[in-house]
Design a protein around this motif. Sequence first.
Motif, PDB file in Angstrom:
ATOM      1  N   THR A 115       0.824  -1.207   0.000  1.00 35.48           N
ATOM      2  CA  THR A 115       0.000   0.000   0.000  1.00 35.48           C
ATOM      3  C   THR A 115       0.860   1.260   0.000  1.00 35.48           C
ATOM      4  O   THR A 115       0.597   2.212  -0.728  1.00 35.48           O
TER       5      THR A 115
ATOM      6  N   THR B  52       0.499   3.990  -2.956  1.00 36.81           N
ATOM      7  CA  THR B  52      -0.015   5.328  -2.671  1.00 36.81           C
ATOM      8  C   THR B  52       1.114   6.351  -2.603  1.00 36.81           C
ATOM      9  O   THR B  52       0.925   7.498  -3.000  1.00 36.81           O
TER      10      THR B  52
ATOM     11  N   ALA C 208      -4.379   5.899   2.265  1.00 32.68           N
ATOM     12  CA  ALA C 208      -4.380   4.510   2.719  1.00 32.68           C
ATOM     13  C   ALA C 208      -5.789   3.947   2.611  1.00 32.68           C
ATOM     14  O   ALA C 208      -6.016   2.874   2.044  1.00 32.68           O
TER      15      ALA C 208
ATOM     16  N   SER D 185      -7.427   4.086  -1.194  1.00 31.67           N
ATOM     17  CA  SER D 185      -7.017   3.192  -2.266  1.00 31.67           C
ATOM     18  C   SER D 185      -7.731   1.846  -2.192  1.00 31.67           C
ATOM     19  O   SER D 185      -7.415   0.940  -2.951  1.00 31.67           O
TER      20      SER D 185
ATOM     21  N   GLU E 104      -7.187  -0.819  -5.136  1.00 31.15           N
ATOM     22  CA  GLU E 104      -6.573  -2.095  -4.768  1.00 31.15           C
ATOM     23  C   GLU E 104      -7.492  -3.260  -5.099  1.00 31.15           C
ATOM     24  O   GLU E 104      -7.044  -4.322  -5.531  1.00 31.15           O
TER      25      GLU E 104
ATOM     26  N   GLY F  64      -2.588  -5.153  -0.921  1.00 27.32           N
ATOM     27  CA  GLY F  64      -2.351  -4.150   0.117  1.00 27.32           C
ATOM     28  C   GLY F  64      -3.418  -4.154   1.189  1.00 27.32           C
ATOM     29  O   GLY F  64      -4.237  -5.067   1.279  1.00 27.32           O
TER      30      GLY F  64
ATOM     31  N   GLY G  15      -6.041  -2.175   1.644  1.00 30.68           N
ATOM     32  CA  GLY G  15      -7.419  -1.970   1.204  1.00 30.68           C
ATOM     33  C   GLY G  15      -8.111  -3.283   0.890  1.00 30.68           C
ATOM     34  O   GLY G  15      -9.234  -3.541   1.319  1.00 30.68           O
TER      35      GLY G  15
END
Lengths: 294, 353
Positions: free
Chosen positions: B129, B133, B291, B294, B298, B305, B307
């Motif tokens: 992640t 991001t 965070a 996304s 994701e 990640g 998400g």
Amino acid sequence: MTSLAWERRKGSVARFWTSYRTRRAGLYGLAGLVLIALLALTAPWTVGSDVQSVTEAPGTALEPPSAAFPLGTDQFGRSLLGLLIWGARISLLVGLLAATLSVAIGTLVGIIAGHYGGWFSTVVMRITDWFLVMPTLVLAIVLATVMSRSMWTVVLAIGVTSWPTTARLVRAQTIAVESRPYIERATALGGGHRHVMLRHVLPNVMPLVLAQTTLGISTAILTEATLAFLGLGDPTVVSWGGMLQDAREAGAVSSGHWWYLAPPGIAIALVALAFTLCGRAVESVLNPKLGVGR
Amino acid sequence: MTTASTPADVARAEKARATDGAPRTGSSLGYLRHAAGKVGGALVSLLAVLVTSFFLFRIIPGDPVKAMTHGVPTSAEQLATLRRQFGLDLPLWQQFTDYCAKALSGDLGTSFQFRAPVGDLIAEKLPATLLLTGVAVVIYSALGLWLGTRSAWRHGRLGDKLNTGIALTLWSVPSFWLGLILIIVFSVGMGPIPGLFPTGGMESGTGETGFAYALDVAHHLVLPVVTLVAVGYAQTLLVMRSSLLDEMGGDYLTTARAKGLRDDVVRRRHAVPNALLPTVTMIFINLGHVAAGSILVETVFSWPGLGGLFYQALSVPDLPLVQGLFVVFAGAMILMNLIADLLYPLLDPRVGR
């Protein structure tokens, strides 16, 4: 007295419109909105509610665009154009309701916090700040998961998670309004808290609230589509986000059925854009110093 | 874009932040007091998040123990043992005090689903992640700053109108939809365009190492990053634009021009540094947002990640994991807000110094 107030209000609406008319982006947005609203409102006569019916679908599954079905059909054989028009109803409705709810909560909290001040205001604003740092989408997803699947759940989930920005803005505006001499005059003449808040502060924060609502609708429509795409919307109603979820489940991505995926997304983007353009135009008319519309 | 609010809101909120609550005394003591207040506030927020995350997820319907043993024949006794093992047989208040005590010592509990410590699971998924991001935020901040400056400097011209128009349009596009369309066009391939990029995941899993592995990850990174950048850069652009427009009437710019400085220098050395302040704090707040923001990208690109993990955990419901992730998402926002608050008086010589 009342007729005088009405005259003034009519005058200010006319002034507002004269200024709004000069903003071309705002006019495009407004024209787009009127068109989409007309399409959504006349949908019962143009496409009819049986467009949603899975059992009496007119076509075969996943037909590409043709003369009979201008946008093709979905995996149940329903006309995608009909679904697209029908879906506008739910997107607009949820967007309007959720934004209204969110702005109503925000205005209430903002005016009360701004009016009473002191420790009470501090506590309320602390709570607001705390909501402000909460990840909005995560919170909305959780709420939509917890409650039963319905349109009202989505409205509630968006409404109760997105009010803090409005609350902050309205509180600041309330404090600015209440520092003016005519509020002192109203209090001296015996106006109570309720009178000051409803008759003096509220009309003054209304323009700001209006701009917030217009801008909030586009965010709400996007969030609604997101929740529906994640499968958290009302499964019995056709919505643009839900259509995208259906498309993904039907394997439209891997088989390259772009004609199934493209229209709902474009529709969402157009409506959200139209509301944003209107909101920005309203904002720049009311507060030219913002520099948004320059 | 589906996070928080519209660019205009943010622009205004950032300006309010600039003048609100910043220390007015010209000493470093004033700054320390300001900082202590902000840190204290952040700690209170974090505690509130811990409490919320506990109670919020207890109301999710569904029996986690039943979900865990789904498809496996289990006796009532075994179910009871599992309940005891996870502390689900205790009264709610006792579960709560246990949870708080553990959380404060850094232990977020054990996942029902994966039977592994939540902290470990999060730590395992966090780098993916952060990579996605982080790259996206760096690119869209740079792009937004650059285009926003150009737009404001020549405001009202065709270039400015095109710039803001395109940015607003992309801002209105749902990120997950853009992701799906990019997959159709560039991964599946459409017409003459061959499948250029992988449809999802973070690596091909063919066992490359070193530079080849980095290239492979970069290849997988392209489409998700393009999606996040396209939908996200409008905010930076609009905030930078309106912030620079506010500066443009400034007398100090007239002075700078009167000194005979070139237009380019006036912009770079005088106007932009002043206009940058609200934008910089906004970038930090964006870092906190992404965070959680996304989650959709994701999901669409099957990016391994946080998400995706959150969505997986929510469907069980895997209470400790959902709680842990919620704390991490909200904690990231609180931390970045705190950094922005602490940074502001340091960056702006007009307040506090």
